[in-house]
Design an enzyme around this catalytic site. Sequence first.
Site, mmCIF file in Angstrom:
data_model
loop_
_atom_site.group_PDB
_atom_site.id
_atom_site.type_symbol
_atom_site.label_atom_id
_atom_site.label_comp_id
_atom_site.label_asym_id
_atom_site.label_seq_id
_atom_site.Cartn_x
_atom_site.Cartn_y
_atom_site.Cartn_z
ATOM 1 N N HIS A 195 -74.429 22.658 23.734
ATOM 2 C CA HIS A 195 -75.047 23.330 22.593
ATOM 3 C C HIS A 195 -74.612 22.690 21.282
ATOM 4 C CE1 HIS A 195 -75.948 27.384 24.821
ATOM 5 N NE2 HIS A 195 -76.533 26.336 25.370
ATOM 6 N N ASP B 292 -72.647 24.520 27.529
ATOM 7 C CA ASP B 292 -72.525 25.165 26.223
ATOM 8 C C ASP B 292 -71.833 24.178 25.291
ATOM 9 O OD1 ASP B 292 -72.019 27.188 24.100
ATOM 10 O OD2 ASP B 292 -72.649 28.615 25.623
#
Length: 479
Positions: free
Chosen positions: A333, A299
Amino acid sequence: MTGLNRRVFLQSMMAAAVVPGVSGLPMQALAMSRPPRAQYNGPWAQVPQILSSIKLPVIPARDFSLKALGARGEGEDASEYFAAAIEACRKAGGGRIVVPAGKYRTGPIHLVSNTELHLEEGAEIHFIPEPERYLPAVKTRWEGMEMMGYSPLIYAHQAENVALTGKGLIDGGADCDTWWPWKGENTKCDNSSNEGDTQFAARNRLMEEMEAGVPVGERAYAENSFLRPPLVQFYECNNVLIEGVTLENSPFWVIHPVLCESLTVRNVTTRSHGPNSDGCDPESCRNVLIEGCLFDNGDDCIAIKSGRNADGRRLNIPTENVVVRNCQMRDGHGGLVLGSEISGGVRNVFMEDCVMSSPHLERGLRIKTNAMRGGDIHDIYVRNVTIGQVKDVIVINFFYEEGDKGSFDPNVYNIQVENLVCEEADRAFHIRGFERAPIRGLQISNSRIDQAASLGVIEEVTGLTVSNVTINGQAFKPG
């Protein structure tokens, strides 16, 4: 783009011209392509002031070795030895808990004031992935909401002078069979499913209790709630140091300092590719230095936060005075991210001399919020950043998740980016404010994107200033 309150779509493909760049070079060569380091003047004059205000922990010069207390380091359950060392440390008034070379399995480790957990080279701590070991519940924040939940794997609450250091490895024990399945169906685990034990019901209930103002002590979300704990969380602590260690396979966010002052995260590697495996998420923290770290995550690499919705506004404590420098971002991300739990605001963030590159890096610089989370986000300064391969270079998005479904418009202004070099991107920009609450004062200067498949979107921005910026070898002059 004077008075830009109208929508500007830039979705056509750019010309094929490409400026000779650094294509194919390793990360070290990418780093060498950065412009010379600028002086600390103008807004950047705050950086030395921030650094001088950060206090490192003061730890008494006494050691408590796990092996001296009886641990063998041969893969046995060493929980009792960690507990004994911490208690001895507490009684003595502080010191270092030394983990010698070897492999140690354990349940949660709760540090106290004036204490340093130090892993010598070759030391490995492996957390046992049995949720019942992480009881009783402790006060924690989960996705920006306060609750009583499973203990973080390494945890300190209301401590002063606390540290996690060394050259060893800390393995959270999470994988697609333990902890991560609670996320429900996800892209990290082929065997993931929304059936069975997942976080959905508890997450929804916690949001409802937060909005209803249920006292934190009555928000019980440990056993049978399936809300995964972070690997490292220092909560309401002062003078915190995390240095040198490698952290991997976290159940949830990897490093999550909350409501801390004087925080240093230095020369740390986070390597966790599970769902929500953010690298470092300082939340409602003040005076923060993150430097020399390597983030390789499932992430966001660094995500600066300040609480979600009603809880963020109730505490109303921003994350402020943050310096990020000399870091590498690989998978993730986003490289440097602000949000999405950002209702308490973020201000005075300085990022410089960082390198980002990965086919699996989705965004370089990102601000994500919406009309339910809001937040005052301002005075964000980024310079001397080199990006090899990324999907989106700069993202400021008010339409994250709930989007325009709330009464708390974000207030985003004074974002400055200079000396950014990107080799290859799918899209240069994804910048979307609200017509009634535009992004204000976005400045991009002395930067280039050598190859971009698309310019992307710029929407609802006032005071956009672009100076000496090229994309695909052509001067970028927004309409």
